[in-house]
Design a protein around this motif. Structure first.
Motif, PDB file in Angstrom:
ATOM      1  N   GLY A 232     -28.678 -53.274  33.294  1.00  0.00           N
ATOM      2  CA  GLY A 232     -29.498 -54.479  33.327  1.00  0.00           C
ATOM      3  C   GLY A 232     -28.744 -55.593  34.032  1.00  0.00           C
ATOM      4  N   LYS A 233     -29.483 -56.666  34.346  1.00  0.00           N
ATOM      5  CA  LYS A 233     -28.867 -57.777  35.066  1.00  0.00           C
ATOM      6  C   LYS A 233     -27.826 -58.491  34.205  1.00  0.00           C
ATOM      7  CE  LYS A 233     -32.643 -58.756  38.149  1.00  0.00           C
ATOM      8  NZ  LYS A 233     -33.307 -59.778  38.953  1.00  0.00           N
ATOM      9  N   PRO A 234     -26.960 -59.273  34.832  1.00  0.00           N
ATOM     10  CA  PRO A 234     -26.025 -60.073  34.035  1.00  0.00           C
ATOM     11  C   PRO A 234     -26.820 -60.948  33.068  1.00  0.00           C
ATOM     12  CG  PRO A 234     -25.506 -60.232  36.376  1.00  0.00           C
ATOM     13  CD  PRO A 234     -26.811 -59.526  36.279  1.00  0.00           C
ATOM     14  N   ASN A 235     -26.273 -61.147  31.904  1.00  0.00           N
ATOM     15  CA  ASN A 235     -26.914 -61.969  30.875  1.00  0.00           C
ATOM     16  C   ASN A 235     -28.150 -61.344  30.246  1.00  0.00           C
ATOM     17  OD1 ASN A 235     -25.035 -64.057  30.945  1.00  0.00           O
ATOM     18  ND2 ASN A 235     -26.003 -64.865  32.812  1.00  0.00           N
ATOM     19  N   ALA A 236     -28.413 -60.086  30.552  1.00  0.00           N
ATOM     20  CA  ALA A 236     -29.518 -59.427  29.855  1.00  0.00           C
ATOM     21  C   ALA A 236     -29.125 -59.181  28.398  1.00  0.00           C
ATOM     22  CB  ALA A 236     -29.863 -58.107  30.535  1.00  0.00           C
ATOM     23  N   GLY A 237     -27.818 -59.179  28.116  1.00  0.00           N
ATOM     24  CA  GLY A 237     -27.329 -58.993  26.749  1.00  0.00           C
ATOM     25  C   GLY A 237     -26.767 -57.603  26.507  1.00  0.00           C
ATOM     26  N   LYS A 238     -26.295 -56.959  27.567  1.00  0.00           N
ATOM     27  CA  LYS A 238     -25.819 -55.570  27.460  1.00  0.00           C
ATOM     28  C   LYS A 238     -24.656 -55.440  26.480  1.00  0.00           C
ATOM     29  CE  LYS A 238     -24.933 -55.121  31.917  1.00  0.00           C
ATOM     30  NZ  LYS A 238     -25.398 -56.416  32.478  1.00  0.00           N
ATOM     31  N   ILE A 309     -30.689 -46.860  29.225  1.00  0.00           N
ATOM     32  CA  ILE A 309     -31.382 -47.986  28.605  1.00  0.00           C
ATOM     33  C   ILE A 309     -31.445 -49.104  29.632  1.00  0.00           C
ATOM     34  CG2 ILE A 309     -31.232 -49.798  26.859  1.00  0.00           C
ATOM     35  CD1 ILE A 309     -29.919 -47.833  24.991  1.00  0.00           C
ATOM     36  N   TYR A 310     -32.658 -49.493  30.023  1.00  0.00           N
ATOM     37  CA  TYR A 310     -32.768 -50.648  30.918  1.00  0.00           C
ATOM     38  C   TYR A 310     -33.079 -51.867  30.073  1.00  0.00           C
ATOM     39  CZ  TYR A 310     -33.964 -53.880  34.551  1.00  0.00           C
ATOM     40  OH  TYR A 310     -33.972 -54.996  35.340  1.00  0.00           O
ATOM     41  N   LEU A 311     -32.107 -52.757  29.990  1.00  0.00           N
ATOM     42  CA  LEU A 311     -32.216 -53.931  29.131  1.00  0.00           C
ATOM     43  C   LEU A 311     -32.514 -55.151  29.999  1.00  0.00           C
ATOM     44  CD1 LEU A 311     -31.629 -54.824  26.098  1.00  0.00           C
ATOM     45  CD2 LEU A 311     -29.405 -55.579  26.959  1.00  0.00           C
ATOM     46  N   PHE A 312     -33.497 -55.953  29.591  1.00  0.00           N
ATOM     47  CA  PHE A 312     -33.764 -57.170  30.368  1.00  0.00           C
ATOM     48  C   PHE A 312     -34.073 -58.338  29.439  1.00  0.00           C
ATOM     49  CE2 PHE A 312     -38.384 -57.416  29.949  1.00  0.00           C
ATOM     50  CZ  PHE A 312     -38.722 -56.128  29.553  1.00  0.00           C
ATOM     51  N   ASP A 313     -33.843 -59.515  29.972  1.00  0.00           N
ATOM     52  CA  ASP A 313     -34.099 -60.750  29.232  1.00  0.00           C
ATOM     53  C   ASP A 313     -35.602 -61.020  29.310  1.00  0.00           C
ATOM     54  OD1 ASP A 313     -34.481 -63.324  28.393  1.00  0.00           O
ATOM     55  OD2 ASP A 313     -32.752 -64.156  29.480  1.00  0.00           O
ATOM     56  N   SER A 314     -36.295 -60.905  28.173  1.00  0.00           N
ATOM     57  CA  SER A 314     -37.758 -60.980  28.192  1.00  0.00           C
ATOM     58  C   SER A 314     -38.262 -62.362  28.607  1.00  0.00           C
ATOM     59  CB  SER A 314     -38.304 -60.611  26.804  1.00  0.00           C
ATOM     60  OG  SER A 314     -37.731 -61.457  25.819  1.00  0.00           O
ATOM     61  N   HIS A 315     -37.375 -63.349  28.561  1.00  0.00           N
ATOM     62  CA  HIS A 315     -37.790 -64.691  28.988  1.00  0.00           C
ATOM     63  C   HIS A 315     -37.694 -64.851  30.497  1.00  0.00           C
ATOM     64  CE1 HIS A 315     -37.889 -66.271  24.904  1.00  0.00           C
ATOM     65  NE2 HIS A 315     -36.785 -65.568  24.686  1.00  0.00           N
ATOM     66  N   ALA A 316     -36.950 -63.974  31.146  1.00  0.00           N
ATOM     67  CA  ALA A 316     -36.523 -64.255  32.513  1.00  0.00           C
ATOM     68  C   ALA A 316     -37.253 -63.426  33.561  1.00  0.00           C
ATOM     69  CB  ALA A 316     -35.012 -64.039  32.633  1.00  0.00           C
ATOM     70  N   GLY A 320     -44.703 -58.056  36.642  1.00  0.00           N
ATOM     71  CA  GLY A 320     -44.732 -57.610  38.038  1.00  0.00           C
ATOM     72  C   GLY A 320     -43.340 -57.341  38.590  1.00  0.00           C
ATOM     73  N   ASP A 321     -42.448 -58.307  38.347  1.00  0.00           N
ATOM     74  CA  ASP A 321     -41.072 -58.122  38.812  1.00  0.00           C
ATOM     75  C   ASP A 321     -40.423 -56.917  38.145  1.00  0.00           C
ATOM     76  OD1 ASP A 321     -41.371 -60.280  40.393  1.00  0.00           O
ATOM     77  OD2 ASP A 321     -40.243 -61.680  39.117  1.00  0.00           O
ATOM     78  N   LEU A 322     -40.687 -56.784  36.842  1.00  0.00           N
ATOM     79  CA  LEU A 322     -40.122 -55.666  36.101  1.00  0.00           C
ATOM     80  C   LEU A 322     -40.528 -54.349  36.743  1.00  0.00           C
ATOM     81  CD1 LEU A 322     -38.513 -54.801  33.527  1.00  0.00           C
ATOM     82  CD2 LEU A 322     -40.718 -54.546  32.401  1.00  0.00           C
TER      83      LEU A 322
END
Lengths: 464, 464
Positions: A232-238, A309-316, A320-322
């Motif tokens: 996941g992206k940085p700051n996704a909380g991995k 596991i693909y982790l993402f920040d649900s606020h960010a 569509g992007d996902l």
């Protein structure tokens, strides 16, 4: 390694380090003599061991040159009802490194030899106490670190797998005998072995072998843990997620005081299933898999994983992007299972988020920081494993050597099958059948050689 | 900690980590019941343990909810001839962390309680199997890492020290009884206890106690190792020397394959005597004690040492300069023993050097790099220790608690002695005699309390 088990071997059988007790184990014709020669009663009178019954424990002193080395309990195991099949003695001493060393030195000086890794178990094999695959399971059992790997090793040690292989082999042997008989009468062009029966037998055996070979994919995972990557992206909380998962596991482990575990940092067991996070050290810091998707190392991590596991920040991110990111990821994950995890949910946005990502009904919504729905994610991971329909009571191949022999046997039997279809001569069939028999026999040790034994038993710990 | 040993305790008794076997120990009235309830024969039929003889070993399976947890050997120890005095069971299982944990959980679920550190030995004490100083020696024995510390602990565990203390106490008790009797007849001014006899007894006891108290200086060193500092200018070869000394020690240890030791980096045993290098991490790098002589940390290292090795480059200093440096050093080493070591000798300059430094006949000439005369240096270190005339068969106090009680007893008895000289009344004498008796009794546990027991046994490892 010596395969003539006529000398007496000795080794520390318990883990190294200071503890209440340690156990030193001897096996061989002189085991009782050696211990007896240093064994005294509490009143420092000589104590005899050889006249005692097998499977009895005796308190006494180990004395050498008038120095009391320790107060010990000596347990006798007399041949043949012992682990190795030989006379064996276990000396339970105080668990100081110094005492362990002194006692080992003493027994060595009295004619014992330091055991090689796995030598006790090799003696058990050579004396017919265990077959080879059972012996190998002993090492697996000691290394087992989850309920499933434990059960698979236990089943193998108790002979479940061997039984299956032996049965296959016996069926083949019967047929091989008939084919070989034909060779003796080759001038007369007789067929003792019914070709149709042989064909149906070979097909049946190939099917069983293929099932076993296929089980190795799962068996390997059981033994070594299911490789999981959290990307996941940085700051996704991995790293927060990983810590939450691992910490919970550790907390469970430390429920029992005194069993502090030699923690392998990035492993955890959920419902008896072992998960192993690959190269998460890198993931935890700065690297971002998706952004570095072209980078070899990142791709490698994903390739090695059974679960991504693909982790993402649900606020960010919008749905569509996902979708675009997932498409990008899917090009690389191959056969791995993808788990989508929306992080940083809270009570307020929970419903909205689920609506936003309704295209992904399997998505898990969590808050790693506030430890919300972590249990749900864990159950998801376990469920992915369950969908592979693993049953610990099935026969599962966990050993690469066994898988290799099975593959070789399979190849030979496919050649036999082809030969039967092409009506080739019995002597050619016999050759491949013999080869398949040898490969199957090498699994249980019915066919073996010294190099094979060495390569198997040197992987054991000393003392087993 | 509970001092009512009526429940059943369980713990891992062997060291943590993966190994051939591990031993789980239970003690208490339900120990046999608990293990028996999960114990089955190889054919998975229930096996009874309670009807078996004490001190016998039984092979079988541990089964819980139809899952085979392990193949084990269960050894029974029936009350009263057991370590704790209670019914005890040792379950010898495969040494996998997973299995250890599962078995512990199982026994806990069946009504056992996790043992506190030292709780098995505390039960042995409470059941009269060991007195308190013997129980303390068990922990010392496990921690012992040299021949001498081992022998001193062994002697204490086997009751040598206790016997001495008990004898002192009995002599005092006889006299105390007479003094107390006088108090009952105090109106009549009689003296049942002959004052001269009492005086000579008290003097005798004080002498014995003082000898014991003094032995603690040595006892402490035996237990914890002789603190040694290697000091000298940069490039004198300090780290080379330390490595040479330590490596040789390790090489000896690793003579026995499989006994890889949890190396405590800066300790080494020479002829059974443990030497401990203080804060050598710092010494190995850049700090130079002599140049930094004013620096607190360097002074501290020297102050903590019983032996200070002053190492110098024999090529780089004249005898005159050396004398000045030694004078500077002597101001700081206090009671420590100074060993002068000339480094970097070679065949050519050997004789010249010995002439140059002939004022110091005790000087050792070595080459750390070429490992010349290292043995001589080692024998020198051992000899310094020997000059303190230590004999492992002497009664040596190694326990700070015992030393403290002995000092208190000594003070009280000196007051008794002074009182006798001043002809003070019997009731005042009785008070101090009683106090001395209590202090002596606390050593062997004849006088004790729960706090004392807790503070002693919590220092043990779990499982002992």
């Amino acid at each position: 390694m010596s395969h003539e088990p006529n000398d007496t071997i000795v080794a520390l059988a318990t883990a190294h380090g200071s503890a209440a007790i340690a156990v030193i184990r001897l096996s061989g014709p002189k085991a009782l003599d050696i211990v007896e020669s240093f064994f005294y009663s509490r009143a420092q009178k000589k104590k005899l061991l050889k006249d005692k019954t097998s499977h009895t424990a005796h308190f006494g002193l180990i004395i050498h040159q008038e120095v009391i080395l320790d107060e010990v309990v000596v347990t006798l195991y007399k041949s043949p009802n012992t682990y190795t099949g030989q006379d064996s003695v276990e000396v339970s001493c105080h668990g100081s490194h110094f005492i362990q060393q002194q006692l080992l030195k003493l027994f060595l000086s009295a004619g014992a030899r330091m055991a090689q890794p796995g030598e006790f178990t090799m003696r058990a094999f050579l004396n017919g106490k265990l077959d080879l695959s059972q012996a190998e399971a002993v090492a697996d059992l000691i290394a087992s670190n989850s309920a499933i790997s434990h059960q698979v090793a236990m089943q193998q040690m108790r002979g479940g797998f061997s039984g299956k292989i032996k049965l296959l082999r016996e069926n083949l042997i019967d047929f091989a005998a008939l084919i070989e008989l034909e060779l003796d009468f080759s001038e007369e062009d007789v067929e003792f072995a019914n070709r149709n029966d042989l064909k149906s037998l070979i097909t049946k055996i190939i099917t069983v072998i293929q099932k076993l070979v296929n089980s190795f994919d799962v068996g390997n995972v059981i033994k070594n843990g299911i490789p999981v990557a959290i990307v996941g992206k940085p700051n996704a909380g991995k790293s927060t997620l990983l810590n939450v998962l691992l910490e919970e596991d550790r907390a469970i482990v430390s429920d029992i005081p005194g069993t502090t575990r030699d923690t392998i940092e990035d492993e955890m067991t959920i419902d008896g299933v072992l998960f192993r996070f690959i190269d998460t050290a890198g993931l935890r810091t700065t690297s971002d898999i998706v952004e570095q998707i072209g980078v070899n190392k990142a791709l490698e991590v994903i390739r090695k994983s059974a679960i991504v596991i693909y982790l993402f920040d649900s606020h960010a991110i919008s749905c569509g992007d996902l979708k675009m990111e997932i498409e990008l990821l899917k090009d690389h994950i191959g056969n791995s299972q993808l788990v989508l995890v929306a992080n940083k949910i809270d009570a307020e946005n929970d419903t909205d988020l689920k609506a936003e990502f309704s295209d992904y009904p399997e998505m898990v919504f969590i808050s790693a920081k506030h430890q919300r729905n972590i249990e749900e994610l864990k159950q998801k991971l376990v469920a992915l494993f369950d969908t592979r329909t693993i049953n610990a009571t099935d026969t599962i191949v966990t050993n690469a050597r066994h898988a290799n022999s099975l593959r070789n046997a399979e190849k030979a039997l496919i050649k036999v099958n082809d030969g039967l279809n092409a009506n080739i001569a019995g002597d050619l069939l016999a050759l491949d059948i013999r080869y398949a028999l040898e490969e199957l026999g090498s699994i249980t040790g019915q066919v073996t050689n010294e190099d094979l034994l060495d390569s198997i038993f040197t992987r054991f710990c000393i003392g087993k």
